[in-house]
Design an enzyme around this catalytic site. Sequence first.
Site, PDB file in Angstrom:
ATOM      1  N   THR A  37       0.844  -1.208   0.000  1.00 14.78           N
ATOM      2  CA  THR A  37       0.000   0.000   0.000  1.00 14.78           C
ATOM      3  C   THR A  37       0.875   1.252   0.000  1.00 14.78           C
ATOM      4  OG1 THR A  37      -0.136   0.085   2.419  1.00 14.78           O
ATOM      5  CG2 THR A  37      -1.864  -1.150   1.281  1.00 14.78           C
ATOM      6  N   TYR A 139      -9.473  -5.726  12.019  1.00 20.67           N
ATOM      7  CA  TYR A 139      -8.290  -4.838  12.033  1.00 20.67           C
ATOM      8  C   TYR A 139      -7.905  -4.506  13.486  1.00 20.67           C
ATOM      9  CZ  TYR A 139      -5.749  -0.408  12.064  1.00 20.67           C
ATOM     10  OH  TYR A 139      -4.837   0.589  12.341  1.00 20.67           O
ATOM     11  N   PHE A 167      -4.723   7.917  17.299  1.00 17.86           N
ATOM     12  CA  PHE A 167      -6.106   8.239  16.959  1.00 17.86           C
ATOM     13  C   PHE A 167      -6.087   8.626  15.459  1.00 17.86           C
ATOM     14  CE2 PHE A 167      -8.765   7.746  20.779  1.00 17.86           C
ATOM     15  CZ  PHE A 167      -7.824   7.043  21.506  1.00 17.86           C
ATOM     16  N   HIS A 185      -9.908   8.058   4.981  1.00 22.88           N
ATOM     17  CA  HIS A 185      -9.796   9.054   6.054  1.00 22.88           C
ATOM     18  C   HIS A 185     -10.478  10.370   5.651  1.00 22.88           C
ATOM     19  CE1 HIS A 185      -6.149   6.572   7.501  1.00 22.88           C
ATOM     20  NE2 HIS A 185      -7.264   6.156   8.052  1.00 22.88           N
ATOM     21  N   LEU A 186     -11.125  10.981   6.647  1.00 26.44           N
ATOM     22  CA  LEU A 186     -12.010  12.113   6.345  1.00 26.44           C
ATOM     23  C   LEU A 186     -11.292  13.299   5.685  1.00 26.44           C
ATOM     24  CD1 LEU A 186     -14.836  13.378   6.547  1.00 26.44           C
ATOM     25  CD2 LEU A 186     -14.197  14.230   8.804  1.00 26.44           C
ATOM     26  N   ARG A 217     -13.974  13.214  16.289  1.00 20.40           N
ATOM     27  CA  ARG A 217     -12.722  12.446  16.280  1.00 20.40           C
ATOM     28  C   ARG A 217     -11.561  13.336  16.693  1.00 20.40           C
ATOM     29  NH1 ARG A 217     -15.989   9.169  16.253  1.00 20.40           N
ATOM     30  NH2 ARG A 217     -16.409   7.492  14.796  1.00 20.40           N
TER      31      ARG A 217
HETATM   32  N1  LIG Z   1      -3.123   6.645   9.485  1.00 19.88           N
HETATM   33  C1  LIG Z   1      -3.821   6.548  10.612  1.00 19.88           C
HETATM   34  O1  LIG Z   1      -4.673   7.390  10.910  1.00 19.88           O
HETATM   35  C2  LIG Z   1      -3.550   5.408  11.581  1.00 19.88           C
HETATM   36  C3  LIG Z   1      -4.299   5.348  12.766  1.00 19.88           C
HETATM   37  C4  LIG Z   1      -4.047   4.309  13.667  1.00 19.88           C
HETATM   38  C5  LIG Z   1      -3.037   3.397  13.409  1.00 19.88           C
HETATM   39  N2  LIG Z   1      -2.340   3.463  12.245  1.00 19.88           N
HETATM   40  C6  LIG Z   1      -1.299   2.449  11.991  1.00 19.88           C
HETATM   41  O2  LIG Z   1      -0.127   3.110  11.571  1.00 19.88           O
HETATM   42  C7  LIG Z   1       0.580   2.313  10.615  1.00 19.88           C
HETATM   43  C8  LIG Z   1       0.871   3.122   9.382  1.00 19.88           C
HETATM   44  O3  LIG Z   1      -0.347   3.610   8.834  1.00 19.88           O
HETATM   45  P1  LIG Z   1      -0.367   4.459   7.486  1.00 19.88           P
HETATM   46  O4  LIG Z   1      -1.588   5.273   7.514  1.00 19.88           O
HETATM   47  O5  LIG Z   1       0.954   5.106   7.304  1.00 19.88           O
HETATM   48  O6  LIG Z   1      -0.569   3.269   6.434  1.00 19.88           O
HETATM   49  P2  LIG Z   1       0.128   3.021   5.013  1.00 19.88           P
HETATM   50  O7  LIG Z   1      -0.704   1.991   4.322  1.00 19.88           O
HETATM   51  O8  LIG Z   1       0.367   4.326   4.329  1.00 19.88           O
HETATM   52  O9  LIG Z   1       1.543   2.387   5.405  1.00 19.88           O
HETATM   53  C9  LIG Z   1       1.736   1.025   5.694  1.00 19.88           C
HETATM   54  C10 LIG Z   1       2.989   0.584   4.943  1.00 19.88           C
HETATM   55  O10 LIG Z   1       3.304  -0.770   5.295  1.00 19.88           O
HETATM   56  C11 LIG Z   1       3.651  -1.498   4.117  1.00 19.88           C
HETATM   57  N3  LIG Z   1       3.368  -2.922   4.409  1.00 19.88           N
HETATM   58  C12 LIG Z   1       2.182  -3.483   4.720  1.00 19.88           C
HETATM   59  N4  LIG Z   1       2.348  -4.785   4.999  1.00 19.88           N
HETATM   60  C13 LIG Z   1       3.682  -5.060   4.866  1.00 19.88           C
HETATM   61  C14 LIG Z   1       4.488  -6.210   5.058  1.00 19.88           C
HETATM   62  N5  LIG Z   1       3.957  -7.375   5.424  1.00 19.88           N
HETATM   63  N6  LIG Z   1       5.820  -6.104   4.865  1.00 19.88           N
HETATM   64  C15 LIG Z   1       6.397  -4.933   4.480  1.00 19.88           C
HETATM   65  N7  LIG Z   1       5.682  -3.807   4.293  1.00 19.88           N
HETATM   66  C16 LIG Z   1       4.340  -3.865   4.490  1.00 19.88           C
HETATM   67  C17 LIG Z   1       2.799  -0.895   3.013  1.00 19.88           C
HETATM   68  O11 LIG Z   1       3.317  -1.100   1.727  1.00 19.88           O
HETATM   69  C18 LIG Z   1       2.811   0.597   3.423  1.00 19.88           C
HETATM   70  O12 LIG Z   1       3.890   1.289   2.827  1.00 19.88           O
HETATM   71  C19 LIG Z   1      -0.278   1.073  10.368  1.00 19.88           C
HETATM   72  O13 LIG Z   1       0.236   0.031  11.157  1.00 19.88           O
HETATM   73  C20 LIG Z   1      -1.657   1.499  10.863  1.00 19.88           C
HETATM   74  O14 LIG Z   1      -2.393   0.392  11.335  1.00 19.88           O
HETATM   75  C21 LIG Z   1      -2.570   4.458  11.323  1.00 19.88           C
END
Ligand SMILES: NC(=O)c1ccc[n+]([C@@H]2O[C@H](COP(=O)([O-])OP(=O)(O)OC[C@H]3O[C@@H](n4cnc5c(N)ncnc54)[C@H](O)[C@@H]3O)[C@@H](O)[C@H]2O)c1
Length: 327
Positions: A37, A139, A167, A185-186, A217
């Site tokens: 992603t 999730y 959050f 996301h909003l 939120r």
């Molecule tokens: N963005 C938010 O608001 C939010 C809120 C709560 C928690 N999180 C957590 O923060 C983290 C990052 O979120 P984000 O918004 O940057 O998401 P994102 O999708 O932009 O980033 C996730 C990254 O992980 C990589 N990835 C996924 N599975 C993989 C694997 N098995 N091996 C190697 N790479 C892998 C994807 O290619 C991507 O670059 C996540 O763990 C998410 O659950 C995000």
Amino acid sequence: MSDSYVVTGGAGYAGGVVAAHLLEAGHRVTVVDDLSTGFREAVPAGAEFIEGRVQDAAKWLDPSCDAVLHFAAFSQVGESVAKPEKYWENNVGGTMALLAAMRSAGVRRLVFSSTAATYGEPVGTPITEADPTAPTSPYGASKLAVDHMIAGECAAHGLGAVSLRYFNVAGAYGSCGERHDPESHLIPLVLQVALGRREAISVFGDDYPTPDGTCVRDYIHVADLAEAHLLALDAAAPGEHLVCNLGNGNGFSVREVIETVREVTGHPVPEVVAARRAGDPAVLVASAATAHERLGWRPSRADLAGIVSDAWKFAQQFAQQREEGRS
Ligand SMILES: NC(=O)c1ccc[n+]([C@@H]2O[C@H](COP(=O)([O-])OP(=O)(O)OC[C@H]3O[C@@H](n4cnc5c(N)ncnc54)[C@H](O)[C@@H]3O)[C@@H](O)[C@H]2O)c1
């Protein structure tokens, strides 16, 4: 002192911004990402890049690493309901392999991206780390399972770990911003309306028990989030699993976000009221008291207009790059 850090998921939104902050602080950074992603160009200049999976951590993790910052995961709530197995395999299976590789290589510090989704329907507001955890999606359940796995690793094998329960992460940092596909996301969704890429924004329910009837939120600026990660690296103590919420402790309603986007962009942003979505709590606001006390962290970009304005700059830059890529 310059340390050597591995950032899993550093080609994604939050991981890319944290990797940039680590480099700016003078550290060496290796990003490991399978680009499922994420995007190669989101990896900040100066970081080494390994295209690989967390599940294969034994192949790329070596003892020269001082700590791992683990962002790599799937994070679409709706998709996790439809394909729970995908979330268990990646989020739980991936982290299990990572912990085993860290044990073998003697890497003894971890900062993990946990989430507010571990709490589920809140029992009160603001949410504290002592509140019950009852996730309402695979999730959230997968992230909670990882938190438990890390707690066991700390107790049994002396890992020092901090789980940061984010959050709503928002805003942008220079050329690093939100570009999830599909976007859920909003703020980026409302900005797509302002950019003319979407006709209207859907407001899922306007009859919640909140001041304007729409969900509330807690939005945290991604640069504030990054600063918390650097502090968490210093706070990770052998044998301890520290869990900290990361939010501003202040909520904004869906309507306040839309209105702020109108003000920042000058676009009218039409809205359409739709039915409530199952499992959407009325209010999700963090108590960040633990992060204040244990990490010494205080957000400095809590103002919604500032968050939206940084996200807007990035959204415009990104839209322009897409156009140039097409021409
Ligand atoms: N963005 C938010 O608001 C939010 C809120 C709560 C928690 N999180 C957590 O923060 C983290 C990052 O979120 P984000 O918004 O940057 O998401 P994102 O999708 O932009 O980033 C996730 C990254 O992980 C990589 N990835 C996924 N599975 C993989 C694997 N098995 N091996 C190697 N790479 C892998 C994807 O290619 C991507 O670059 C996540 O763990 C998410 O659950 C995000």
